[in-house]
Design an enzyme around this catalytic site. Structure first.
Site, PDB file in Angstrom:
ATOM      1  CG  ASN A  48      -1.672   1.232   1.442  1.00 46.36           C
ATOM      2  OD1 ASN A  48      -1.782   2.058   0.526  1.00 46.36           O
ATOM      3  ND2 ASN A  48      -2.240   1.408   2.629  1.00 46.36           N
ATOM      4  CD  GLU A  93      -3.439  -2.749   7.225  1.00 44.01           C
ATOM      5  OE1 GLU A  93      -2.301  -2.986   6.811  1.00 44.01           O
ATOM      6  OE2 GLU A  93      -4.034  -1.691   6.982  1.00 44.01           O
ATOM      7  CG  HIS A 108      -5.859   1.577   4.919  1.00 43.18           C
ATOM      8  ND1 HIS A 108      -5.458   2.576   5.762  1.00 43.18           N
ATOM      9  CD2 HIS A 108      -4.820   0.705   4.844  1.00 43.18           C
ATOM     10  CE1 HIS A 108      -4.226   2.314   6.178  1.00 43.18           C
ATOM     11  NE2 HIS A 108      -3.818   1.184   5.634  1.00 43.18           N
ATOM     12  CE  LYS A 125       0.037   3.273   4.697  1.00 45.96           C
ATOM     13  NZ  LYS A 125       0.042   3.341   6.135  1.00 45.96           N
ATOM     14  CB  SER A 172       5.063  -1.870  12.045  1.00 43.59           C
ATOM     15  OG  SER A 172       4.572  -0.599  12.401  1.00 43.59           O
ATOM     16  N   GLY A 225       1.979   2.523  10.645  1.00 42.36           N
ATOM     17  CA  GLY A 225       2.590   3.824  10.324  1.00 42.36           C
ATOM     18  C   GLY A 225       3.729   4.231  11.240  1.00 42.36           C
ATOM     19  CD  GLU A 234      -2.872   5.321   6.649  1.00 39.94           C
ATOM     20  OE1 GLU A 234      -2.822   5.403   5.414  1.00 39.94           O
ATOM     21  OE2 GLU A 234      -1.928   4.906   7.354  1.00 39.94           O
TER      22      GLU A 234
HETATM   23  P1  PGA Z   1       2.815   0.355   7.592  1.00 37.29           P
HETATM   24  O1  PGA Z   1       1.335   0.545   6.986  1.00 37.29           O
HETATM   25  O2  PGA Z   1       3.351  -0.931   7.049  1.00 37.29           O
HETATM   26  O3  PGA Z   1       3.567   1.555   7.121  1.00 37.29           O
HETATM   27  O4  PGA Z   1       2.659   0.320   9.095  1.00 37.29           O
HETATM   28  C1  PGA Z   1       0.489  -0.548   6.814  1.00 37.29           C
HETATM   29  C2  PGA Z   1      -0.806  -0.102   6.209  1.00 37.29           C
HETATM   30  O5  PGA Z   1      -1.275   0.996   6.539  1.00 37.29           O
HETATM   31  O6  PGA Z   1      -1.422  -0.824   5.391  1.00 37.29           O
END
Ligand code: PGA
Length: 263
Positions: free
Chosen positions: A11, A168, A98, A13, A216, A174, A100
């Site tokens: 992803n 998640e 997601h 983003k 992460s 993040g 976010e």
């Molecule tokens: P990250 O994000 O691996 O940077 O923690 C995962 C995600 O938001 O899908």
């Protein structure tokens, strides 16, 4: 588990800033993915890059996906992108729900509409669920169960063959993550997700559903999630923007799947 491949999705983003960087990173990922028979790699870039990247795709081992879609096919919805348009751009996957996006106001009902619309268009869906925090009385388990139930409301059993569920936990995602989840955290929630699916659709569906972990993930902890977290794939954020690093995660997944199949 009926899956013969790990599903590893990146992803991206709202990165990178330019198409040329996007192409360069995708080229590197694609080169590694092409060598790995036991991994389905998916890269989900910002939507403006989708068509350029799908033009670079050769073979099935590395596909392109979107990070979001709308629930209507077309109409006066300024700024939205429909699943019809994603399919026309040759996107094969779409991430829905997601955290976010949920943080920007997306509701369970909207997630459900998006899942239905995307599946109707023949896209494969990576549905994201996960709690904000873990409380001691287990409220988070009810929260996740509700997310799964409502996202799948009205989804037929047949359509589920194009769905994967990514766990998640928000506290693990993040730059500001507290920590990655532990393998036992992931096992616990994947059992919970399968229990909800079993109540809705029966045991065969529940056991066949790919459950992914995201939050992460990097090249040091990927193996632990895949081996001890008992998941069938990963949703990777930051680490998927670095082609060599993401490539090492893909190679790890390939090794783990290969050894599962041999057992
Ligand atoms: P990250 O994000 O691996 O940077 O923690 C995962 C995600 O938001 O899908």
């Amino acid at each position: 588990m009926k899956e013969k491949k790990m599903l590893i999705a990146g992803n991206w983003k709202m990165y990178p800033g330019t198409l040329s960087e996007a192409k360069k990173t995708f080229e590197g990922i694609k080169r590694t993915a092409a060598k790995l028979p036991y991994v389905q790699t998916v890269v989900c870039p910002p939507s403006v890059y989708i068509r350029d990247l799908t033009r670079m795709v050769s073979g099935h081992r590395c596909a392109v996906g979107a990070q979001n879609t709308f629930w209507e096919k077309e109409g006066a919805f300024t700024g939205e992108i429909s699943p019809v348009q994603l399919a026309d751009a040759k996107a094969k996957y779409v991430i829905i729900g997601h955290s976010e996006r949920r943080a920007l106001g997306e509701t369970d009902e909207e997630v459900n509409g998006k899942v239905l619309a995307a599946l109707r268009q023949g896209l494969s869906v990576i549905l994201c669920v996960g709690e904000t925090e873990r409380d001691d009385d287990g409220t988070y388990t009810k929260f996740i169960a509700t997310q799964v139930e409502s996202a799948l409301s009205g989804v037929s059993k047949n359509a589920l063959s194009k769905l994967a569920i990514a766990y998640e936990p928000i506290w693990a995602i993040g730059k500001n993550a507290l920590r990655p989840a532990s393998a036992p955290d992931v096992v616990e929630v994947s059992i919970l997700i399968r229990k909800v699916l079993s109540d809705m659709y029966g045991n065969a569906v529940a056991m066949g559903m790919p459950v992914l972990y995201g939050g992460s993930v990097d090249d040091r902890n990927a193996r632990e999630f895949l081996e001890e977290g008992h998941v069938q794939g990963l949703l990777v954020g930051r680490a998927s923007l670095n082609a060599p690093l993401f490539g090492r995660i893909l190679e790890t997944a390939n090794e783990v799947m290969k050894s599962h199949i041999k057992k």
